[in-house]
Design a protein around this motif. Structure first.
Motif, PDB file in Angstrom:
ATOM      1  N   GLU A  42     140.114 -52.761 -24.574  1.00 19.81           N
ATOM      2  CA  GLU A  42     139.011 -53.510 -25.155  1.00 19.81           C
ATOM      3  C   GLU A  42     139.337 -53.941 -26.590  1.00 19.81           C
ATOM      4  N   ARG A  45     141.787 -56.780 -26.363  1.00 16.95           N
ATOM      5  CA  ARG A  45     141.090 -57.978 -25.896  1.00 16.95           C
ATOM      6  C   ARG A  45     140.303 -58.623 -27.036  1.00 16.95           C
ATOM      7  N   LYS A  46     139.614 -57.814 -27.822  1.00 18.45           N
ATOM      8  CA  LYS A  46     138.826 -58.344 -28.938  1.00 18.45           C
ATOM      9  C   LYS A  46     139.722 -58.963 -30.008  1.00 18.45           C
TER      10      LYS A  46
END
Length: 100
Positions: A42, A45-46
């Motif tokens: 995550e 991805r960010k």
């Protein structure tokens, strides 16, 4: 602690960083890259999408190491002014450059 809003330059630099990491990752999966760098998928991805424009230095250092990028090359690439900065989430390549 109150965090100050990001400047437009910081946002653009974060977008360039995300584009650079996506290009460097190539066909390698996001999950594999994140696990090898010991960051959450995550988080990666960010960063790649530009949602985290100012990630922590150790996070970038770990990801750059896994992707075989020198921190000097990363810094040179993300601080270079560009006219076609990729909007976050567009899926478009921003310039196609990759410093190594």
């Amino acid at each position: 602690m109150v965090r100050l809003p990001l400047t437009s330059e910081e946002v653009e630099r974060g977008q360039r960083l995300g584009a650079l990491l996506r290009r460097a990752r190539g066909g390698r999966s996001m999950l594999e890259t994140a696990l090898d760098a010991r960051v959450s998928p995550e988080t990666l991805r960010k960063i790649e999408s530009g949602r985290v424009a100012t990630p922590a230095f150790p996070t970038i250092a770990a990801i750059a190491d896994v992707l075989g990028l020198s921190l000097d090359a990363v810094w040179a690439e993300i601080t270079r002014p560009e006219r076609d900065v990729e909007p976050a989430g567009s899926g478009r390549s921003a310039g196609g450059r990759l410093a190594s």
